[in-house]
Design a protein around this motif. Structure first.
Motif, mmCIF file in Angstrom:
data_model
loop_
_atom_site.group_PDB
_atom_site.id
_atom_site.type_symbol
_atom_site.label_atom_id
_atom_site.label_comp_id
_atom_site.label_asym_id
_atom_site.label_seq_id
_atom_site.Cartn_x
_atom_site.Cartn_y
_atom_site.Cartn_z
ATOM 1 N N GLY A 446 8.277 -1.077 2.629
ATOM 2 C CA GLY A 446 7.991 0.103 3.079
ATOM 3 C C GLY A 446 7.411 0.108 4.729
ATOM 4 O O GLY A 446 7.131 -1.103 5.005
ATOM 5 N N ASP A 447 6.515 1.092 5.225
ATOM 6 C CA ASP A 447 6.397 1.090 6.538
ATOM 7 C C ASP A 447 4.875 0.260 6.832
ATOM 8 O O ASP A 447 5.526 -0.825 7.857
ATOM 9 C CB ASP A 447 6.178 2.422 7.204
ATOM 10 N N VAL A 448 4.232 0.498 6.112
ATOM 11 C CA VAL A 448 3.115 -0.295 6.502
ATOM 12 C C VAL A 448 2.783 -1.330 6.408
ATOM 13 O O VAL A 448 2.742 -2.587 6.755
ATOM 14 C CB VAL A 448 2.083 0.670 5.403
ATOM 15 N N SER A 449 3.805 -1.692 5.513
ATOM 16 C CA SER A 449 3.645 -3.469 4.600
ATOM 17 C C SER A 449 4.450 -3.603 5.977
ATOM 18 O O SER A 449 4.468 -5.083 6.347
ATOM 19 C CB SER A 449 4.355 -3.460 3.056
ATOM 20 N N GLY A 474 5.964 7.292 7.143
ATOM 21 C CA GLY A 474 5.181 7.567 8.170
ATOM 22 C C GLY A 474 3.291 7.481 7.408
ATOM 23 O O GLY A 474 2.401 8.330 7.734
ATOM 24 N N GLY A 475 3.627 6.431 6.449
ATOM 25 C CA GLY A 475 2.227 6.463 6.215
ATOM 26 C C GLY A 475 2.237 5.617 4.780
ATOM 27 O O GLY A 475 3.652 5.545 3.991
ATOM 28 N N GLY A 476 1.094 4.963 4.371
ATOM 29 C CA GLY A 476 1.268 5.061 2.284
ATOM 30 C C GLY A 476 1.376 5.638 1.489
ATOM 31 O O GLY A 476 0.362 6.172 0.829
ATOM 32 N N GLY A 477 3.145 5.872 1.240
ATOM 33 C CA GLY A 477 3.232 7.180 0.089
ATOM 34 C C GLY A 477 2.593 6.893 -1.139
ATOM 35 O O GLY A 477 2.282 7.680 -1.455
ATOM 36 N N PRO A 483 -2.736 8.845 -8.892
ATOM 37 C CA PRO A 483 -4.074 9.069 -9.390
ATOM 38 C C PRO A 483 -4.979 9.006 -8.329
ATOM 39 O O PRO A 483 -5.979 8.056 -8.682
ATOM 40 C CB PRO A 483 -3.976 9.492 -10.548
ATOM 41 N N GLY A 484 -5.783 10.388 -7.975
ATOM 42 C CA GLY A 484 -6.820 9.942 -7.310
ATOM 43 C C GLY A 484 -7.426 10.744 -5.779
ATOM 44 O O GLY A 484 -7.525 11.457 -5.348
ATOM 45 N N PRO A 485 -6.630 9.459 -4.696
ATOM 46 C CA PRO A 485 -6.519 9.671 -3.021
ATOM 47 C C PRO A 485 -6.512 11.532 -2.914
ATOM 48 O O PRO A 485 -7.220 11.658 -1.707
ATOM 49 C CB PRO A 485 -5.324 8.451 -3.100
ATOM 50 N N ALA A 486 -5.539 12.188 -3.747
ATOM 51 C CA ALA A 486 -4.644 13.594 -3.466
ATOM 52 C C ALA A 486 -6.109 14.641 -3.330
ATOM 53 O O ALA A 486 -6.034 15.752 -3.091
ATOM 54 C CB ALA A 486 -3.722 14.105 -3.788
ATOM 55 N N SER A 487 -7.113 14.430 -4.402
ATOM 56 C CA SER A 487 -8.335 14.709 -4.717
ATOM 57 C C SER A 487 -8.968 14.887 -3.354
ATOM 58 O O SER A 487 -10.405 15.545 -3.253
ATOM 59 C CB SER A 487 -8.519 15.401 -6.675
ATOM 60 N N TYR A 494 -6.970 8.577 5.801
ATOM 61 C CA TYR A 494 -8.108 7.208 5.607
ATOM 62 C C TYR A 494 -6.593 6.053 4.283
ATOM 63 O O TYR A 494 -6.475 4.501 4.497
ATOM 64 C CB TYR A 494 -9.349 7.274 4.711
ATOM 65 N N PHE A 495 -6.281 6.872 3.152
ATOM 66 C CA PHE A 495 -5.653 6.453 2.508
ATOM 67 C C PHE A 495 -3.984 6.138 2.736
ATOM 68 O O PHE A 495 -3.547 4.900 3.257
ATOM 69 C CB PHE A 495 -6.483 7.655 1.044
ATOM 70 N N GLU A 496 -3.218 7.165 3.319
ATOM 71 C CA GLU A 496 -2.509 7.130 3.592
ATOM 72 C C GLU A 496 -1.818 6.794 5.038
ATOM 73 O O GLU A 496 -1.272 5.531 4.947
ATOM 74 C CB GLU A 496 -1.261 8.530 4.245
ATOM 75 N N ALA A 497 -3.090 6.308 5.844
ATOM 76 C CA ALA A 497 -3.220 6.087 7.482
ATOM 77 C C ALA A 497 -1.470 6.661 7.559
ATOM 78 O O ALA A 497 -1.074 5.903 8.417
ATOM 79 C CB ALA A 497 -3.414 4.389 7.230
#
Length: 563
Positions: A446-449, A474-477, A483-487, A494-497
Motif C-alpha cells: 500500500g501507499d503508506v507502507s 491516497g491513504g490508509g484505506g 469498524p470504528g474509524p469511519a464513525s 488522523y487515521f487514513e492520513a
C-alpha cells in the motif's frame, strides 16, 4: 588473512561463521569499524552495505527468511542500535535467526555525556532469544573460553528448534581501525541434541479419546514452505471429520484444505455458526491474519486445543489451550496418522469444504460486474503472477485482500506478520530478492507502507528480479475497512492520513523503472512488459491508483455477494 587487530572481534567473527552465519549487513559507522573490517576481509563471508539501520535490519530479515540460516547486522553505537528494534521484534515473533551485533562505548563512558552513547546492554531484552555482553579484550584462556561458550549458547538458542534473534553487544575502545594478519581461528560449537518424538502411551490414549469426537479442526498460521508437513496434513485430511484451515502465508496448499478462511466464514449464517465449531482444535505455525476465525473460536471454545510447535509454547490465542506439544508439526502429524482410531465418523471437514466451494463459485459473477476498485485490482494482479514466483504482501489492507483468493500452488507467500507493522515490508522483500535471484520476487504494498519504508531503495542492491506493485489509494484505506474509524471526525486526517503523493520521482531518484496505471485496461496492457527482465537489469515499480473514496464499498459488496 587480514582482520581487525582486536582479539575479541576476531573470536566473534570466527564463531559466527562456525554457526553458519555467512551473510552480514553492515551500516557505516566508526565504532563498528573493527567488525566491518573483519567481516569484509573474511573470504567466507559476504557483506552488504546499507546506510539506514532500520532498512538494513529488515533487509537482513529477508535474507535470513530465504536462506533459512542466521544473518548478521552490524551497526555503530548509540541510537543506531535502536533503529534495529522494529526488525528485531519482527524476527522474534516470526522466529527468524537474526544476529544483531552492536558496537558499544566502554562501560565507564555510558551515561557520562559522551557522544553516541546510550545504554545498549540488553536493549532488546523483551524480544530476543539470547543476549551477550563482551569487551574487546581477550587476554587469558579463560576469557576466550567464556566468549566462545557464550556465543555457542546464543547461537544454539537462536538457530535450533525455537529460532529467533540474538544480540551481541561489544564495548570497543579506540583506536578502531587497526588491522593484522591472522590464521583462521578454531571453530567451537555446542550442538543441542534432542531425541526423536513419539507419543507416550498416556498421550496416545488421550489423543485417541479426543479424536473420537466428531468435529476436528486444524488451523495453520504463518509457516515456511515445508513439504514433509504438507504430505502429513494431506494424509490427515483423508478423515472427513477433519477440517484443515490455511492461509496464503501458511504455504500449504491442497484442494481438500479450506484456503480462504474469511471468505468461508462469511458464507455461514449466524444460525449455523455453532455447527461449524470444532470439538478438537489443533494449531500450528505463527500468526493468523483472519480476525474472524479468532473471534469465532473464542466464542465457540473447543473441548481440546492442542498447540503444536516449539515456539511460544504457552501462547493461547484462542483462549482454550489444553495441551502444548513441543515438537515439529510434521512429526506430530506423522504420529497422529499412525494412531489407531475411527476416522470419518462425521462429515464436519466435508461440510467446511463444501461451504468454501459454494463461496468460491459466487466469485466469478461478482468480478464480472464489480467496478474498478482495490478488490477488482487484486483479483487481476494475482492472476498475472508468474509461475514459481514469490509474493511478498505488505500489511494492513494488502495482506487481507490477498487472503480472499485461493493460493496458487507454485507461489511462495511471505508477509511480516510477526508484529504486523507497516515498517520494513519493502526492505524485507528486497533482502529476499537478493538472496534468491533466480526467482521473481513480487511485492504488493500500500501507499503508506511504501512511502514509510522508501529508504529500502537507498542501496546498491536492486536486482532485476524484484517487482513492486504499489496500490495508491491516497491513504490508509484499512481504516475504512475496519469498524470504528469511519464513525469519527478524525477519519480522513488522523487515521487514513490522506495524501496526494506518487512514486514517480522517488523511483527515478533510485534508478527503478516506473510504470503507472489507473484502469483495468492499463494494468492488463502493462503486465507483459512489467514482468520482462530488461537488459539494463533494473528493478521495476508499477503504481496503481485506485478510488480511495469507494474501495471499501466494493469490498462490502464482495462479502454481501457471498452471504
Amino acid at each position: 588473512m587480514i582482520s581487525s587487530n582486536k582479539i575479541g572481534v576476531q573470536v566473534i567473527v570466527e564463531q559466527c561463521l562456525a554457526h553458519g552465519m555467512k551473510h552480514v549487513v553492515c551500516s557505516p559507522g566508526s565504532r563498528n569499524a573493527p567488525f566491518s573490517i573483519a567481516f569484509d576481509e573474511h573470504p567466507e563471508i559476504e557483506t552488504y552495505i546499507i546506510h539506514d539501520e532500520r532498512s538494513a535490519a529488515f533487509f537482513a530479515l529477508g535474507l535470513a527468511q530465504q536462506l533459512n540460516e542466521p544473518v548478521g547486522v552490524v551497526c555503530t553505537s548509540g541510537s543506531a542500535a535502536l533503529n534495529y528494534y522494529p526488525a528485531v521484534a519482527e524476527a522474534y515473533y516470526q522466529c527468524i535467526p537474526l544476529v544483531v551485533i552492536t558496537a558499544d562505548r566502554p562501560a565507564e563512558w555510558v551515561d557520562q555525556g559522551d557522544g553516541q552513547t546510550i545504554v545498549q546492554r540488553e536493549v532488546y531484552k523483551n524480544h530476543i532469544r539470547y543476549s551477550c555482553q563482551f569487551s574487546e579484550k581477550v587476554e587469558k584462556a579463560d576469557e576466550r573460553w567464556y566468549m566462545e561458550r557464550e556465543l555457542a549458547v546464543a547461537f544454539s538458542e537462536g538457530t535450533t528448534v525455537w529460532k529467533g534473534p540474538i544480540h551481541i553487544n561489544v564495548a570497543l575502545n579506540e583506536p578502531l581501525y587497526g588491522q593484522t594478519e591472522i590464521e583462521k581461528g578454531e571453530k567451537r560449537s555446542i550442538e543441542l541434541v534432542r531425541g526423536t518424538f513419539h507419543f507416550s502411551n498416556r498421550n496416545a490414549t488421550e489423543c485417541i479419546k479426543a479424536m473420537s469426537l466428531p468435529k476436528k479442526m486444524v488451523i495453520c498460521g504463518q509457516l515456511q514452505p515445508d513439504a514433509a508437513l504438507l504430505e502429513e496434513l494431506k494424509r490427515f485430511a483423508n478423515d472427513s471429520s477433519v477440517a484443515i484451515l490455511v492461509e496464503n502465508t501458511s504455504n500449504l496448499s491442497d484442494l481438500r484444505f479450506v484456503q480462504c478462511i474469511d471468505r468461508t466464514l462469511n458464507a455461514i449464517s449466524d444460525e449455523e455458526l455453532a455447527n461449524y465449531a470444532p470439538d478438537v482444535l489443533i494449531t500450528i505455525g505463527g500468526a493468523v491474519v483472519s480476525k474472524k476465525i479468532k473471534a469465532f473460536i473464542r466464542k465457540f471454545k473447543p473441548k481440546y486445543h492442542w498447540k503444536v510447535g516449539f515456539e511460544f509454547p504457552y501462547m493461547d490465542t484462542y483462549q482454550s489451550m489444553t495441551h502444548s506439544f513441543q515438537v515439529e508439526p510434521s512429526l506430530f502429524f506423522h504420529e497422529m496418522n499412525q494412531l489407531n482410531y475411527d476416522r470419518s465418523i462425521s462429515n464436519f471437514g466435508a461440510k467446511w469444504k463444501q461451504t468454501d466451494f459454494l463461496a468460491q463459485e459466487k466469485m466469478p459473477a461478482f468480478f464480472n460486474k464489480v467496478p474498478y476498485s482495490d478488490v477488482k485490482v487484486f483479483e487481476a494482479l494475482l492472476d498475472y503472477l508468474p509461475e514459481n514466483s514469490q509474493l511478498h504482501m505488505a500489511n494492513s489492507s494488502v495482506v487481507r485482500y490477498c487472503q480472499l483468493f485461493d493460493p496458487i500452488q507454485s507461489i511462495k507467500y511471505w508477509s511480516n506478520r510477526g508484529t504486523s507493522g507497516i515498517d520494513g515490508s519493502t526492505s524485507t522483500a528486497l533482502g529476499a530478492a537478493v538472496a534468491t535471484q533466480n526467482d521473481c520476487h513480487v511485492l504488493i504494498t500500500g501507499d503508506v507502507s511504501f512511502f514509510y519504508d522508501s529508504n529500502a531503495l537507498w542501496n546498491a542492491y536492486l536486482p532485476s528480479n524484484f517487482r513492486i506493485i504499489l496500490i495508491n489509494n491516497g491513504g490508509g484505506g484499512i481504516f475504512k475497512i475496519i469498524p470504528g474509524p469511519a464513525s469519527t471526525n478524525q477519519l480522513n486526517k488522523y487515521f487514513e492520513a490522506q495524501h496526494s503523493q506518487d512514486a514517480r520521482l522517488l523511483s527515478e531518484a533510485f534508478g527503478v523503472r516506473y510504470y503507472s496505471a489507473e484502469s483495468m485496461e492499463e494494468i492488463e496492457s502493462l503486465m507483459l512488459d512489467f514482468y520482462t527482465i530488461e537488459g539494463d537489469g533494473k528493478a521495476k515499480l508499477l503504481e496503481i491508483k485506485t478510488p480511495g473514496e469507494s474501495n471499501h464499498l466494493q469490498l462490502d459488496a464482495f462479502f454481501q455477494e457471498l452471504k
